[in-house]
Scaffold this motif. Structure first.
Motif: not given
Length: 183
Positions: A65-90
């Motif tokens: 769930a946290v991975w899905q929230w983290r990769n949400d396009v609207e939220a990730s635009a404001f992250y230091l690292n805005p790129y999606p993270t793979s589930f394995a890495d997360h």
């Protein structure tokens, strides 16, 4: 009293009474502002939600769930690292974070459903210092819950030894800026 309209002094009395009423209203408004912050709706929401916000330590079953929230396009635009993270890495990061002594992962629930993930990263330079991060479940956006979630996490026993909290918020993330300021 202004008297009857047929009174010769009626107009002057009415003007004086209205001027006096205006000054009384200004005094009343000032007095009321000293008693109330103008946040009545927010205070009522706090009371209504007070018993339904629950704070707990994150568990491994929260990782997806946290991975899905983290990769949400609207939220990730404001992250230091805005790129999606793979589930394995997360998942590798999440497992390490759960085991870390310098990181606290918290889930805040509303009515039994996970509403947000709050992370505290304990700073090495001093006891009681931490950076905070919030990831909101997209289903809970727009409900003015972020500041309540932050306060609940900060006041929880899970964060008891943290005395100073640092937040880094993207300047264009107006909702997050407001949430942190309000909290």
């Amino acid at each position: 009293l202004v008297g009857a309209p047929s009174n010769d002094a009626f107009a002057d009395n009415l003007i004086a009474a209205l001027a006096h009423a205006a000054s009384i209203l200004a005094d009343l408004a000032h007095s009321a502002s000293q008693l109330c912050e103008g946040e009545g709706a927010m205070l009522a929401t706090d009371v209504l939600l007070g018993d339904t916000l629950k704070v707990r330590s994150a568990r491994i079953d929260d990782a997806e769930a946290v991975w899905q929230w983290r990769n949400d396009v609207e939220a990730s635009a404001f992250y230091l690292n805005p790129y999606p993270t793979s589930f394995a890495d997360h998942l590798a990061w999440f497992k390490a974070a759960l085991a870390s002594r310098t990181r606290k992962l918290i889930i805040v629930e509303l009515d039994g459903a996970s509403a947000a993930h709050v992370r505290f990263d304990i700073r090495a330079e001093g006891k009681g210092l931490a950076d905070i991060s919030l990831v909101l479940n997209p289903a809970y956006r727009g409900r003015r819950l972020s500041s309540k979630i932050l306060v609940a996490a900060i006041n929880s026993s899970l964060a008891r030894e943290i005395e100073v909290i640092y937040a880094q918020v993207h300047v264009n993330n107006v909702a997050s800026v407001r949430a942190f300021e309000h909290a």
